[in-house]
Design a protein around this motif. Sequence first.
Motif, PDB file in Angstrom:
ATOM      1  N   LEU A  40     -22.431 -13.882  -4.814  1.00  0.00           N
ATOM      2  CA  LEU A  40     -22.643 -15.249  -5.305  1.00  0.00           C
ATOM      3  C   LEU A  40     -21.313 -15.938  -5.600  1.00  0.00           C
ATOM      4  O   LEU A  40     -21.145 -17.136  -5.326  1.00  0.00           O
ATOM      5  CB  LEU A  40     -23.510 -15.234  -6.564  1.00  0.00           C
ATOM      6  N   ASP A  41     -20.358 -15.196  -6.141  1.00  0.00           N
ATOM      7  CA  ASP A  41     -19.033 -15.768  -6.404  1.00  0.00           C
ATOM      8  C   ASP A  41     -18.373 -16.215  -5.103  1.00  0.00           C
ATOM      9  O   ASP A  41     -17.751 -17.288  -5.046  1.00  0.00           O
ATOM     10  CB  ASP A  41     -18.135 -14.747  -7.114  1.00  0.00           C
ATOM     11  N   PHE A  42     -18.504 -15.408  -4.064  1.00  0.00           N
ATOM     12  CA  PHE A  42     -17.924 -15.772  -2.767  1.00  0.00           C
ATOM     13  C   PHE A  42     -18.545 -17.059  -2.240  1.00  0.00           C
ATOM     14  O   PHE A  42     -17.850 -17.924  -1.684  1.00  0.00           O
ATOM     15  CB  PHE A  42     -18.130 -14.642  -1.747  1.00  0.00           C
ATOM     16  N   ILE A  43     -19.871 -17.182  -2.387  1.00  0.00           N
ATOM     17  CA  ILE A  43     -20.557 -18.382  -1.927  1.00  0.00           C
ATOM     18  C   ILE A  43     -20.081 -19.610  -2.703  1.00  0.00           C
ATOM     19  O   ILE A  43     -19.819 -20.670  -2.137  1.00  0.00           O
ATOM     20  CB  ILE A  43     -22.086 -18.208  -2.067  1.00  0.00           C
ATOM     21  N   VAL A  55     -17.751 -16.651   5.679  1.00  0.00           N
ATOM     22  CA  VAL A  55     -18.009 -15.978   4.401  1.00  0.00           C
ATOM     23  C   VAL A  55     -19.370 -16.367   3.841  1.00  0.00           C
ATOM     24  O   VAL A  55     -20.148 -15.514   3.394  1.00  0.00           O
ATOM     25  CB  VAL A  55     -16.894 -16.297   3.374  1.00  0.00           C
ATOM     26  N   ARG A  56     -19.687 -17.653   3.850  1.00  0.00           N
ATOM     27  CA  ARG A  56     -20.944 -18.144   3.282  1.00  0.00           C
ATOM     28  C   ARG A  56     -22.144 -17.500   3.986  1.00  0.00           C
ATOM     29  O   ARG A  56     -23.055 -16.970   3.341  1.00  0.00           O
ATOM     30  CB  ARG A  56     -20.991 -19.668   3.411  1.00  0.00           C
ATOM     31  N   TYR A  57     -22.138 -17.542   5.287  1.00  0.00           N
ATOM     32  CA  TYR A  57     -23.241 -16.994   6.094  1.00  0.00           C
ATOM     33  C   TYR A  57     -23.384 -15.485   5.891  1.00  0.00           C
ATOM     34  O   TYR A  57     -24.493 -14.967   5.659  1.00  0.00           O
ATOM     35  CB  TYR A  57     -22.994 -17.349   7.564  1.00  0.00           C
ATOM     36  N   LYS A  58     -22.277 -14.759   5.945  1.00  0.00           N
ATOM     37  CA  LYS A  58     -22.310 -13.306   5.787  1.00  0.00           C
ATOM     38  C   LYS A  58     -22.766 -12.905   4.392  1.00  0.00           C
ATOM     39  O   LYS A  58     -23.506 -11.926   4.220  1.00  0.00           O
ATOM     40  CB  LYS A  58     -20.928 -12.722   6.074  1.00  0.00           C
ATOM     41  N   ALA A  59     -22.332 -13.660   3.376  1.00  0.00           N
ATOM     42  CA  ALA A  59     -22.704 -13.344   1.996  1.00  0.00           C
ATOM     43  C   ALA A  59     -24.206 -13.532   1.776  1.00  0.00           C
ATOM     44  O   ALA A  59     -24.843 -12.744   1.065  1.00  0.00           O
ATOM     45  CB  ALA A  59     -21.917 -14.205   1.020  1.00  0.00           C
ATOM     46  N   ILE A  60     -24.791 -14.567   2.378  1.00  0.00           N
ATOM     47  CA  ILE A  60     -26.236 -14.789   2.256  1.00  0.00           C
ATOM     48  C   ILE A  60     -27.001 -13.636   2.890  1.00  0.00           C
ATOM     49  O   ILE A  60     -28.011 -13.156   2.348  1.00  0.00           O
ATOM     50  CB  ILE A  60     -26.637 -16.129   2.892  1.00  0.00           C
ATOM     51  N   LEU A  61     -26.524 -13.140   4.033  1.00  0.00           N
ATOM     52  CA  LEU A  61     -27.157 -11.986   4.666  1.00  0.00           C
ATOM     53  C   LEU A  61     -27.054 -10.750   3.782  1.00  0.00           C
ATOM     54  O   LEU A  61     -28.014  -9.975   3.654  1.00  0.00           O
ATOM     55  CB  LEU A  61     -26.500 -11.706   6.026  1.00  0.00           C
ATOM     56  N   ALA A  62     -25.885 -10.553   3.163  1.00  0.00           N
ATOM     57  CA  ALA A  62     -25.698  -9.402   2.276  1.00  0.00           C
ATOM     58  C   ALA A  62     -26.635  -9.483   1.079  1.00  0.00           C
ATOM     59  O   ALA A  62     -27.218  -8.475   0.650  1.00  0.00           O
ATOM     60  CB  ALA A  62     -24.241  -9.331   1.809  1.00  0.00           C
ATOM     61  N   GLU A  76     -36.434 -15.319 -12.620  1.00  0.00           N
ATOM     62  CA  GLU A  76     -35.307 -16.198 -12.970  1.00  0.00           C
ATOM     63  C   GLU A  76     -34.065 -15.853 -12.157  1.00  0.00           C
ATOM     64  O   GLU A  76     -33.346 -16.757 -11.680  1.00  0.00           O
ATOM     65  CB  GLU A  76     -34.997 -16.100 -14.460  1.00  0.00           C
ATOM     66  N   GLU A  77     -33.810 -14.574 -11.962  1.00  0.00           N
ATOM     67  CA  GLU A  77     -32.634 -14.150 -11.189  1.00  0.00           C
ATOM     68  C   GLU A  77     -32.786 -14.515  -9.709  1.00  0.00           C
ATOM     69  O   GLU A  77     -31.830 -14.981  -9.079  1.00  0.00           O
ATOM     70  CB  GLU A  77     -32.428 -12.638 -11.351  1.00  0.00           C
ATOM     71  N   ASN A  78     -33.991 -14.325  -9.160  1.00  0.00           N
ATOM     72  CA  ASN A  78     -34.235 -14.723  -7.772  1.00  0.00           C
ATOM     73  C   ASN A  78     -34.150 -16.233  -7.611  1.00  0.00           C
ATOM     74  O   ASN A  78     -33.666 -16.739  -6.588  1.00  0.00           O
ATOM     75  CB  ASN A  78     -35.618 -14.232  -7.321  1.00  0.00           C
ATOM     76  N   HIS A  79     -34.620 -16.941  -8.612  1.00  0.00           N
ATOM     77  CA  HIS A  79     -34.552 -18.404  -8.601  1.00  0.00           C
ATOM     78  C   HIS A  79     -33.098 -18.859  -8.548  1.00  0.00           C
ATOM     79  O   HIS A  79     -32.743 -19.796  -7.815  1.00  0.00           O
ATOM     80  CB  HIS A  79     -35.239 -18.952  -9.856  1.00  0.00           C
ATOM     81  N   LEU A  81     -30.558 -17.121  -7.337  1.00  0.00           N
ATOM     82  CA  LEU A  81     -30.039 -16.805  -5.997  1.00  0.00           C
ATOM     83  C   LEU A  81     -30.318 -17.956  -5.030  1.00  0.00           C
ATOM     84  O   LEU A  81     -29.429 -18.410  -4.306  1.00  0.00           O
ATOM     85  CB  LEU A  81     -30.684 -15.522  -5.464  1.00  0.00           C
ATOM     86  N   LEU A  82     -31.563 -18.404  -5.020  1.00  0.00           N
ATOM     87  CA  LEU A  82     -31.944 -19.502  -4.130  1.00  0.00           C
ATOM     88  C   LEU A  82     -31.190 -20.778  -4.472  1.00  0.00           C
ATOM     89  O   LEU A  82     -30.696 -21.486  -3.588  1.00  0.00           O
ATOM     90  CB  LEU A  82     -33.452 -19.753  -4.220  1.00  0.00           C
ATOM     91  N   HIS A  83     -31.109 -21.077  -5.767  1.00  0.00           N
ATOM     92  CA  HIS A  83     -30.435 -22.295  -6.215  1.00  0.00           C
ATOM     93  C   HIS A  83     -28.990 -22.336  -5.715  1.00  0.00           C
ATOM     94  O   HIS A  83     -28.527 -23.366  -5.199  1.00  0.00           O
ATOM     95  CB  HIS A  83     -30.467 -22.368  -7.736  1.00  0.00           C
ATOM     96  N   GLN A  84     -28.278 -21.222  -5.839  1.00  0.00           N
ATOM     97  CA  GLN A  84     -26.881 -21.186  -5.418  1.00  0.00           C
ATOM     98  C   GLN A  84     -26.741 -21.290  -3.903  1.00  0.00           C
ATOM     99  O   GLN A  84     -25.791 -21.912  -3.409  1.00  0.00           O
ATOM    100  CB  GLN A  84     -26.215 -19.898  -5.920  1.00  0.00           C
ATOM    101  N   CYS A  85     -27.673 -20.696  -3.165  1.00  0.00           N
ATOM    102  CA  CYS A  85     -27.619 -20.789  -1.701  1.00  0.00           C
ATOM    103  C   CYS A  85     -27.912 -22.217  -1.236  1.00  0.00           C
ATOM    104  O   CYS A  85     -27.237 -22.735  -0.339  1.00  0.00           O
ATOM    105  CB  CYS A  85     -28.609 -19.810  -1.073  1.00  0.00           C
ATOM    106  N   PHE A  86     -28.921 -22.856  -1.839  1.00  0.00           N
ATOM    107  CA  PHE A  86     -29.209 -24.253  -1.506  1.00  0.00           C
ATOM    108  C   PHE A  86     -27.992 -25.123  -1.817  1.00  0.00           C
ATOM    109  O   PHE A  86     -27.604 -25.984  -1.022  1.00  0.00           O
ATOM    110  CB  PHE A  86     -30.406 -24.760  -2.323  1.00  0.00           C
TER     111      PHE A  86
END
Length: 204
Positions: A40-43, A55-62, A76-79, A81-86
């Motif tokens: 998440l920090d990398f993203i 980096v962004r694409y690979k980190a989302i896959l990881a 809440e934690e999964n929420h 994850l999605l929020h940061q990716c969006f």
Amino acid sequence: MHLKLTLIQNVTDLSCAILETRDSQEFEFSYKLELLGYMLDFIKQEPLDSLASPVRYKAILAIRHLSKLKPSLTSEENHELLHQCFKSLFPLPPLEKMMKEEGETAKDALPIQSLYVESLEALGKLMKTLLEEEPTAHWFQEMFQPLETWLSSEKEWERERALQATIQLLTAYQETVHSTVSIAFLFLELTSLLISDLTLNANA
């Protein structure tokens, strides 16, 4: 960037190796939260005006592969994850603009287009994985909630990406839960949002 990509690839390989073992569903990966934090920090560190780095694409896959491992995350934690990716993908400039500004030649622009497509596909796979963890109508609607803000964005390209992600989520829900009730409900919400958008554009 090379060090980041190396760590991301190692995390992906390790996660896949664990998932392929016979006892993967019972195995508790104690470093899961720590490694998710790094991803998440990398993203978050990726610029919002550029897509020149994988980096962004690979980190989302990881993150997707890590999400399959135990212990399971809270809603809440999964929420988050999605929020940061969006938040990392949707505000990027329009693809045509990135290809024009970051690619000096047509050949240079092709990797940017490829990264863009792969990043959105990775997001779709992550959403499906998170839905499979809790295949319920309630969690489905929880996942949709953060998309509503982007679907109402004043920027056309942000709305377009949010709509694509919504279609990916709908498809994943249909394949995972095999229910049409929530899909019909969400379709009505989407229709309402799109009509509002068209009305605003017509009056602009």
